[in-house]
Design an enzyme around this catalytic site. Structure first.
Site: not given
Ligand code: SAH
Length: 211
Positions: A56
């Site tokens: 993000s």
């Molecule tokens: N917080 C992260 C950025 C998140 S991007 C950072 O600091 O880099 C969103 C993430 O959520 C992605 O990696 C995606 O694979 C994950 N995601 C999506 N659905 C999910 C779920 N149901 N459970 C766990 N992770 C999930």
């Protein structure tokens, strides 16, 4: 570049808690991005990581972290570990006596983030390869919950696993776009407020968009 961001957040009163800025200073974002993007580490935009996902934008990370109002010693659950950067910021705020549990549905990213966290020798973060839309009941209840992928609505298991008086921050799909919602749990229900509109990748899993 790092100092420019801090100045911007202070001047615009985007980050109110000084401790959140200290956490930002303490975590090297360059350790959480892919090779080739080193010069973009402190640009205020999201960057690609593996599997079509993103780390993000710094301002978004700060707004969400500030809204969580984390205290030392707390237990925080994150849904969407991605690179592990947000988890690292949270780990500084909860301190050594606190704990961050973070869930990632894509194996490649669970491994990527584990490696990033290990490099920095942070040891109060537990990374799980699981569907975080169901939360993680084993460690519940949580003082704080943060969802870093856009959800159709806040998943009920997360509300159930949040402590009474606890805070959850999550981007929720609405007709106008992805609205950042801050909820405080009162008598088992969330009292919500809007933090504005943002852009996130979709939440997958049982309480997300696809399984
Ligand atoms: N917080 C992260 C950025 C998140 S991007 C950072 O600091 O880099 C969103 C993430 O959520 C992605 O990696 C995606 O694979 C994950 N995601 C999506 N659905 C999910 C779920 N149901 N459970 C766990 N992770 C999930």
């Amino acid at each position: 570049m790092k100092n420019q961001l801090i100045k911007f957040w202070k001047n615009e009163k985007i980050v109110k808690n000084e401790k959140v800025l200290e956490a930002f200073k303490a975590v090297p974002r360059e350790e959480f991005i892919l090779g080739g993007y080193e010069h973009d580490a402190y640009g205020d935009y999201p960057l690609p990581i593996h599997a079509g996902q993103t780390i993000s934008q710094p301002t978004t990370v700060m707004i969400m972290t500030d809204a969580l109002d984390i205290k030392k010693g707390q237990k925080v659950l994150e849904i969407g570990t991605g690179s592990g950067y947000q988890a690292a910021i949270l780990s500084k705020l909860v301190g050594e006596k606190g704990k961050v549990i973070t869930t990632e549905i894509i194996k490649e990213l669970a491994d990527f983030s584990k490696n990033n966290i290990k490099k920095l020798k942070i040891n109060n973060i537990k990374i799980l390869h699981s569907d975080g839309s169901e939360g993680y009941a084993k460690e519940a209840p949580y003082d704080r919950i943060i969802v870093t992928a856009a959800c159709p609505k806040i998943p009920q298991p997360l509300i159930d696993q949040l402590k009474e008086g606890g805070i959850i921050v999550a981007p929720v799909e609405s007709v106008l776009g992805q609205e950042m919602v801050k909820g405080i749990k009162k008598n088992g229900k969330l009292i919500t407020a809007s933090l504005g509109y943002f852009s996130f990748v979709p939440l997958k899993g049982k309480h997300g968009y696809t399984s």
